[in-house]
Structures are given as C-alpha cells and as structure tokens.
Design an enzyme around this catalytic site. Structure first.
Site, mmCIF file in Angstrom:
data_model
loop_
_atom_site.group_PDB
_atom_site.id
_atom_site.type_symbol
_atom_site.label_atom_id
_atom_site.label_comp_id
_atom_site.label_asym_id
_atom_site.label_seq_id
_atom_site.Cartn_x
_atom_site.Cartn_y
_atom_site.Cartn_z
ATOM 1 N N ARG A 55 20.673 -11.158 59.237
ATOM 2 C CA ARG A 55 21.965 -11.736 59.589
ATOM 3 C C ARG A 55 22.803 -10.820 60.486
ATOM 4 N NH1 ARG A 55 23.161 -16.129 56.933
ATOM 5 N NH2 ARG A 55 21.480 -15.540 55.525
ATOM 6 N N THR A 56 22.972 -9.583 60.061
ATOM 7 C CA THR A 56 23.834 -8.676 60.836
ATOM 8 C C THR A 56 23.235 -8.425 62.215
ATOM 9 O OG1 THR A 56 24.551 -7.631 58.798
ATOM 10 C CG2 THR A 56 24.955 -6.409 60.811
ATOM 11 N N LYS A 84 7.461 8.614 62.990
ATOM 12 C CA LYS A 84 6.771 9.875 63.314
ATOM 13 C C LYS A 84 7.626 11.068 62.905
ATOM 14 C CE LYS A 84 4.705 7.615 67.286
ATOM 15 N NZ LYS A 84 5.040 7.316 68.671
ATOM 16 N N ARG A 105 21.974 0.321 61.473
ATOM 17 C CA ARG A 105 21.929 0.110 60.021
ATOM 18 C C ARG A 105 20.936 1.117 59.468
ATOM 19 N NH1 ARG A 105 21.638 -5.220 56.456
ATOM 20 N NH2 ARG A 105 23.802 -5.114 57.081
ATOM 21 N N HIS A 133 30.410 -1.151 55.513
ATOM 22 C CA HIS A 133 29.896 -2.185 56.405
ATOM 23 C C HIS A 133 31.095 -2.714 57.185
ATOM 24 C CE1 HIS A 133 27.437 -5.139 58.115
ATOM 25 N NE2 HIS A 133 27.006 -5.781 57.055
#
Lengths: 314, 143
Positions: A55-56, A84, A105, A133
């Site tokens: 969604r975000t 890595k 995120r 958030h």
C-alpha cells in the site's frame, strides 16, 4: 517556512504551519488533480523498501506518477545489493545520485534517519519498525481536516494494537501538538500504548489520556475512532487472544451508540477488526483516507522537491 | 587513620559516591598511568558517611560528560603549587554520545556500528534516562 530539500523522518520535523502548507496544497490537488499532472516532470522518486509493503509503496509511486515524475527502486531487500551486506549509508550515497527524492521503509527503527544523515536528496520515512510512519500521519491529518474541518478540540480514540502500531504512535504525537485534543487508548494490557511515548507526550504537551480495555465503554464519547489490526502472534497465549479478539472488532451494532458524525479510520489493510457491514455506514472514512494518502504524498513531494506548484488559474 | 600526602600539582576527584571510585579509576585508565595516582575508597565523610577519592599527580584530560554520567555528585579540584586553583562540579549531562548503547534491540544503532546515536536526557528528577536520537526509546545509562 520552506520545505524544499527537507527530510521527513518524524512528524516533529515539520511545524504545524508547515503541515498546513502541505494540506492546503493537497486540498488544491484533490480539486484540480490533472492540473498538477506535470509539475514533477523530469523528477525521479527512489523507493527503498527493505521490507514488503504494497500500500505505502504503491501510494508513493502513484503520487509521483500523477505529478508527472518517474519511479525506481526495490521492494524486497533480498533482490538488492543490501542482501550482499551493503550498509544503509553506502546505499543512500549511491541512490541519491539516481533519484531526486527517496522514500525508505525499513524494519529497523531509526534507519531512515540514519539514511538522511548521508543523503543529499530529501529522505521520507515510509515506516521504520514499530517507530514512526509520518506520511500515514499526513494522510490521517488531511482526512480529519477535510472531514471534520479542524484538527483541534477532538476526542480521538485508538483501538487495537497500540504497542507496536507505528501509525498510532506518529498520529498521537502529532495530534498532541494541536489544541485541546483528548486521547482514549483502547487495548488489551499486552498491547498498551508504550510508557516511554506516553511520558514524552505528558512531559511536552500535558495532554489528557484515558486508557481502557473496552471499546463499548467509550464509543459514545469520541469524535474519531482509529482502529488498528491486532495480530494473533502479538499475544503471549492463545487463551488471551481468544478472550480479547472480539472486544476489538467494530461492528454496526457497536456503532449504534457512537456520535452520528464520528469518523471511523483505519490505516489499512484490515483483517477482521472492522466488520464489512460497517463499510456502508456514513462514519466509515477508511477508504477515503487511503485515497487522500495519494494527495498528501503528492503535496509533500512537490514541496520537498521545490517544484513550481503555482499551476495556472488554480 | 590512613594518611595520604596531599599533592603538589595535579587533580583531586573528591566526593565520589562510595563504591564508584574503582569504576572511575578504570574509565580514566589510571592503571596504565606512569605518574603517581591514589585511589582511596570508603574514606569517612561528614556529609555522606563515606566517600571515595582519586588523587592524580599530573594534569590529564578529563571527560566531564562521562564523569557526570557515572557520578554527578563528585567534585574536581585542580591543584597547582599546593593550592586549589580551580574547583569544578560535574552534573548529569544533557547530551551523551558514544558512552553507552541504545537498549532497543530493534534500533538501527545496534546493527550498523557507524550509527552512533545522540542521547538526550529525558528526566532530571527520579530515574535518569536518555532518549535515543534514532528510535526515541529511553535507555537507563550504565557504563
């Protein structure tokens, strides 16, 4: 009061005046969306999603595409150089040459702030662990402002997982900065609003907080009911989950006692905490909220990029 | 009564809370010193019953933030020609960096070692805790 080049890591990074600037522009974008369709032409949004989010991420991508910009990035750390062992500092120092603005995120709390310390382009926190958030907060505030007409003098109830719910933490700490808002926290003891955040809020804003385990007890007193998902795995034992799970489900029956102009909000996705029969109720605002999230992000990115938003005639 | 000569030139860290002298001795790495150093523990004190004292016969750089964090009640006397020429009080530091780690296991500073959080004092009264600049979690100090 210029947001050009600024990061948004924590809602406290912006003053209330700066929030107003974002919301005023978002309001214009809601009304004249197509007029803003090329204000970010030539700009690139970098999406650094170290953990899955549909969604975000899509909301950000849609927002940039609707402004005429383009998007690049990764949505799964296992397919990027991160797997890595590349550090956040190195990743961002390379990415900031590829993109004009970055959204990150990350499952670790504080990771976007760390990125912002090394980035030459604006970094937006798209959610860091259970911490913050801020663009969900922008979305929530824009929704409240548009549907309630004000961000002051509200009694706002938060229901569900208040311990790990970062959307709740961000929104509470921001609403506490407006005038005379009261807070009601509805949750099982295991998922109570964190003490350290409560102490910080009390220290800074002297706000009124009421805590309860019962939604029914308070539903008739609140202006906004912000629902969140309770995850089974958050409970210490199955018996507690079974005992409590229904207490935190909003149904049409429970809404009978609520104020007629109350708003039901939810950051989505929902599982079962809002019954489907609530969707038709005029108080259900969660899909409108998701829609407004695009405009909040469009306005935010346009201002951070410092593009010309004085669209002719609008 | 144990008798320790006064120093002519150097530093006396006085009024150390009894029991914390050894920790300060270790943190200042005084065991490696090539000049005379005395650590006195459980010295009688009119105010507090007993205290620790460290006498250093040399001028060394002191990390006042670290000393304030370990024991905000101690005092520092700078001695020259048998006289105290400067007396300093330490206090609980408002900001600390690099002396302890964030207690939040999900904080980025516990994964990326170059991420050194700044800790801001959260409470002056009662329990002393510091707020992490990365995750905002409160950490009780222990160094």
């Amino acid at each position: 009061m210029n947001l050009k080049g600024r990061h948004l890591i924590d809602p406290n990074d912006f003053s209330l005046e700066e929030f107003k600037q974002v919301f005023d522009l978002a309001d214009k974008m809601v009304e004249y969306r197509d007029a803003f369709g090329s204000v970010c032409k030539g700009k690139i949004l970098g999406t650094l999603f170290y953990e899955p989010s549909t969604r975000t991420r899509l909301s950000f991508e849609s927002a940039m595409l609707r402004l005429g910009g383009t998007v690049l990035g990764f949505s799964d750390a296992s397919t990027s150089s991160v797997s890595k062992g590349e550090s956040i500092a190195d990743t961002i120092r390379v990415l900031d040459t590829y993109a004009d603005i970055v959204v990150m995120r990350h499952p670790k709390e504080g990771a976007p702030m760390l990125a912002s310390e090394y980035s030459r382009v604006p970094v937006i926190n798209g959610g860091d662990g259970g911490h913050q958030h801020p663009t969900q907060t922008l979305t929530d505030l824009l929704t409240i402002r548009r549907l309630k007409g004000s961000l002051d003098n509200l009694t706002v109830a938060f229901c569900g997982d208040l311990k790990f719910g970062r959307t709740v933490h961000s929104l509470v700490s921001t609403l506490a900065r407006y005038n005379a808002n009261k807070f009601v926290f509805i949750s099982p003891a295991e998922l109570k609003f964190p003490e350290h955040l409560k102490e910080t809020l009390m220290e800074k804003h002297n706000i009124e907080i009421y805590e309860t385990e019962s939604l029914e007890e308070v539903i008739n007193q609140v202006d906004i009911l912000y629902m969140t998902r309770i995850q089974r795995e958050r409970f210490f034992n199955e018996a507690d989950y079974m005992r409590l799970k229904d207490s935190y489900i909003l149904t049409r029956t429970k809404l009978v006692d609520a104020k007629p102009d109350m708003l039901v909000m939810h950051p989505l996705p929902r599982v079962n905490e809002i019954a489907y029969d609530v969707d038709d109720d005029q108080r259900a605002a969660y899909f409108k909220q998701a829609e407004l999230g695009i405009y909040a992000r469009m306005a935010l990115m346009a201002l951070q990029l410092g593009v010309d938003v004085n669209v002719e005639g609008k | 009564m144990l008798k320790v000569n006064s120093i002519n030139c150097g530093i006396v860290i006085d009024h150390i809370t009894a029991g914390k002298g050894m920790k300060i001795f270790e943190k200042l790495k005084l065991a490696d010193a090539e000049f005379p150093v005395v650590l006195l523990i459980n010295v009688s004190s009119n105010k507090r019953g007993k205290k620790d004292i460290i006498k250093i016969e040399n001028k060394i750089d002191l990390d006042l933030t670290m000393l304030g964090l370990i024991d905000p009640t101690l005092t520092i006397n700078i001695i020259e020609n048998d006289e105290i020429i400067n007396k300093m009080q330490v206090s609980i530091p408002e900001e600390v960096q690099g002396l302890f780690k964030c207690k939040n296991p999900r904080c980025i500073s516990n994964f990326d070692e170059y991420a050194v959080p700044k800790f801001e004092l959260a409470h002056k009264n009662g329990k002393i805790r510091y707020r992490c600049s990365y995750c905002e979690e409160l950490t009780s100090y222990s160094i």
